[in-house]
Write an enzyme that holds these catalytic residues in place. Structure first.
Site, short mmCIF file in Angstrom:
data_model
loop_
_atom_site.label_atom_id
_atom_site.label_comp_id
_atom_site.label_asym_id
_atom_site.label_seq_id
_atom_site.Cartn_x
_atom_site.Cartn_y
_atom_site.Cartn_z
N GLU A 24 0.83 -1.21 0.00
CA GLU A 24 0.00 0.00 0.00
C GLU A 24 0.86 1.26 0.00
O GLU A 24 0.55 2.24 -0.67
CB GLU A 24 -0.95 0.02 1.21
CG GLU A 24 -2.12 -0.93 1.09
CD GLU A 24 -3.04 -0.61 -0.09
OE1 GLU A 24 -3.02 0.50 -0.61
OE2 GLU A 24 -3.80 -1.53 -0.50
N GLN A 26 1.11 6.96 -5.22
CA GLN A 26 1.78 7.74 -6.27
C GLN A 26 2.50 6.89 -7.32
O GLN A 26 3.24 7.42 -8.12
CB GLN A 26 2.85 8.71 -5.68
CG GLN A 26 2.54 9.30 -4.37
CD GLN A 26 1.72 10.56 -4.50
OE1 GLN A 26 1.49 11.03 -5.60
NE2 GLN A 26 1.23 11.07 -3.40
N THR A 27 2.38 5.57 -7.29
CA THR A 27 3.14 4.76 -8.26
C THR A 27 2.22 3.73 -8.92
O THR A 27 1.34 3.18 -8.26
CB THR A 27 4.30 4.03 -7.55
OG1 THR A 27 4.99 4.98 -6.73
CG2 THR A 27 5.28 3.47 -8.54
N LEU A 81 11.36 5.01 -6.67
CA LEU A 81 9.94 5.13 -6.32
C LEU A 81 9.58 6.56 -5.90
O LEU A 81 8.41 6.93 -5.89
CB LEU A 81 9.58 4.17 -5.18
CG LEU A 81 9.29 2.71 -5.57
CD1 LEU A 81 9.14 1.86 -4.32
CD2 LEU A 81 8.02 2.61 -6.40
N GLY A 82 10.60 7.34 -5.51
CA GLY A 82 10.35 8.73 -5.12
C GLY A 82 9.71 8.85 -3.74
O GLY A 82 9.41 7.84 -3.10
N TYR A 83 9.53 10.08 -3.31
CA TYR A 83 8.96 10.36 -1.97
C TYR A 83 9.61 9.44 -0.92
O TYR A 83 8.98 8.58 -0.33
CB TYR A 83 7.44 10.15 -1.95
CG TYR A 83 6.71 11.06 -2.90
CD1 TYR A 83 6.35 12.34 -2.50
CD2 TYR A 83 6.38 10.65 -4.18
CE1 TYR A 83 5.69 13.20 -3.37
CE2 TYR A 83 5.74 11.50 -5.06
CZ TYR A 83 5.38 12.76 -4.64
OH TYR A 83 4.73 13.60 -5.51
N TYR A 138 -6.05 6.30 5.15
CA TYR A 138 -6.25 5.38 4.04
C TYR A 138 -5.52 4.05 4.30
O TYR A 138 -6.13 2.98 4.23
CB TYR A 138 -5.76 5.98 2.71
CG TYR A 138 -5.65 4.92 1.67
CD1 TYR A 138 -6.79 4.43 1.05
CD2 TYR A 138 -4.43 4.32 1.37
CE1 TYR A 138 -6.72 3.38 0.15
CE2 TYR A 138 -4.35 3.27 0.47
CZ TYR A 138 -5.50 2.81 -0.14
OH TYR A 138 -5.43 1.77 -1.00
N ASP A 196 -9.20 6.36 -0.94
CA ASP A 196 -8.16 6.98 -1.77
C ASP A 196 -8.82 7.68 -2.96
O ASP A 196 -10.05 7.81 -3.02
CB ASP A 196 -7.13 5.93 -2.22
CG ASP A 196 -7.69 4.99 -3.29
OD1 ASP A 196 -8.92 4.98 -3.49
OD2 ASP A 196 -6.89 4.28 -3.92
N CYS A 199 -13.94 2.40 -13.55
CA CYS A 199 -14.34 3.80 -13.33
C CYS A 199 -13.04 4.62 -13.30
O CYS A 199 -12.64 5.16 -12.28
CB CYS A 199 -15.09 3.91 -12.01
SG CYS A 199 -16.00 5.46 -11.87
N CYS A 231 -18.84 2.36 -18.15
CA CYS A 231 -20.09 2.12 -17.43
C CYS A 231 -20.80 0.85 -17.92
O CYS A 231 -21.50 0.19 -17.15
CB CYS A 231 -21.02 3.32 -17.60
SG CYS A 231 -20.26 4.86 -17.06
N CYS A 274 -25.65 3.96 -9.97
CA CYS A 274 -24.84 5.15 -10.24
C CYS A 274 -25.68 6.31 -10.79
O CYS A 274 -26.19 6.27 -11.91
CB CYS A 274 -23.75 4.80 -11.24
SG CYS A 274 -22.63 6.18 -11.56
S1 SF4 Z 1 -21.46 3.37 -13.80
FE1 SF4 Z 1 -20.80 4.99 -12.42
S2 SF4 Z 1 -19.37 3.95 -11.04
FE2 SF4 Z 1 -19.63 2.63 -12.83
S3 SF4 Z 1 -17.99 3.19 -14.25
FE3 SF4 Z 1 -19.79 4.41 -14.79
S4 SF4 Z 1 -19.51 6.31 -13.66
FE4 SF4 Z 1 -18.15 4.81 -12.71
#
Ligand code: SF4
Length: 356
Positions: A39, A44-45, A82-84, A122, A140, A197, A205, A214
């Protein structure tokens, strides 16, 4: 018609994750040490870049005691690229905390995990849910994006209040503990954000398991979300970098490196000698003489830009073969290293790798 957001959403995400999860080395078991290191590396990577780093790290430092006892130089070398780098240093501090305060056993309570050096909300949530099957959200950027789309919520996802709100929404949706599903929900959301997403380009979607929940999809506003406040502009710093050698590296020649200060950006790592500002060739030559390197002329490199989170280094390099192994009168001395020593022992950040 949008379905109400309830445990149906949770089941859709965990079911999708079980079918579609990528085979990654840190997913082979649920050991907290493995989850933790992966994690922190993944912040950032990209996943593909982390894979190799993770395997190399686990070979060298397979458990908490080996990390706690390792030389800082070894830890930084394993992190090189990896930085940071404060993340690597914090890992070692936290490993020592676990040895001293928890008898070498990774704590299971969220508050105790969160109290370890370098672990924020997180990462603590990810470890608690994945390794210990607890109903603890890990919020995140992926999760914020998904949830802002699910709710068609235009709040700024950079704001702490938004993270808090999303964590509270998710806390309600986590599966029951004791079935091993809390970690699947955490990883399912993160995976969904990485694969479906997505942050750049159009979300997929049509194959999303959460599509029926959604609101953004129903309203056709997926591409407007999430909302992110503009970042502040980065400070620009001109730097002149010296690549000083006393002969061909291929034939056993040595190159000047030095240790960076113990505080601040890239603390305690190595660097090629460098100064603030963009020096002209004459000024650069003079500088190398002041260091006692007796340079035989200089070759100027093209300009190179390295971007940190708050500052950009715009670097000009000067290559020179020197007849003396000089060093500055003040500050950190130069160490003249062979190509083999550079490769094996010197934690040189990627900002300087360009010049090699
Ligand atoms: S349906 Fe909504 S949650 Fe699923 S990929 Fe599309 S925008 Fe993202």
């Amino acid at each position: 018609m949008i379905k109400a957001l309830d445990r149906g959403f949770t089941g859709a995400v965990t079911g999708w994750y079980t079918e579609n999860r990528r085979d990654l080395p840190w997913r082979k078991d649920r050991q907290p040490y493995h989850i933790w290191i992966s994690e922190i590396m993944l912040q950032q990577t990209r996943v593909e870049a982390v894979r190799e780093y993770y395997l190399r790290w686990m070979e060298a430092l397979p458990d908490i005691p080996s990390l706690a006892e390792a030389d800082e130089e070894q830890v930084l070398k394993l992190w090189q690229g990896l930085g940071y780098y404060s993340r690597a240093r914090n890992l070692q501090v936290a490993a020592r905390e676990i040895m001293e305060q928890h008898g070498g056993v990774f704590p299971t309570e969220f508050d105790k995990i969160r109290a370890l050096k370098g672990i924020g909300d997180y990462t603590a949530g990810a470890i608690a849910s994945i390794a210990f099957d607890q109903r603890m959200p890990a919020v995140d950027g992926n999760v914020l994006r998904i949830m802002s789309r699910i709710h068609a919520d235009y709040s700024d996802i950079k704001a702490a209040a938004t993270k808090k709100k999303v964590a509270a929404q998710l806390a309600e949706l986590y599966p029951e503990e004791g079935k091993g599903l809390c970690g699947d929900f955490t990883q399912g959301l993160i995976e969904l954000g990485a694969m479906v997403c997505v942050p750049n380009g159009k979300p997929q979607c049509e194959i999303c398991p959460a599509a029926e929940f959604c609101r953004a999809r129903a309203e056709g506003v997926q591409m407007e979300l999430p909302v992110k406040a503009e970042k502040k502009a980065r400070r620009i710093e001109e730097r002149t970098v010296f690549i000083l050698t006393n002969g061909s590296l291929e034939e056993g020649g040595r190159m000047a490196v030095r240790k960076r200060p113990a505080e601040g950006l890239l603390a305690n790592l190595a660097e090629l000698p460098n100064v603030l500002g963009e020096l002209t060739p004459d000024q650069a030559l003079q500088r190398a003489w002041v260091w006692g390197c007796s340079p035989a002329g200089l070759t100027r490199s093209s300009k190179f830009k390295h971007i940190f989170s708050h500052v950009e280094w715009h670097m000009t390099g000067y290559y020179s073969t020197c007849s003396d192994c000089g060093t500055p009168d003040e500050g950190e001395p130069f160490r003249w290293v062979t190509a083999e020593e550079m490769e094996a022992e010197v934690p040189l950040p990627s900002a300087f790798q360009y010049f090699l």
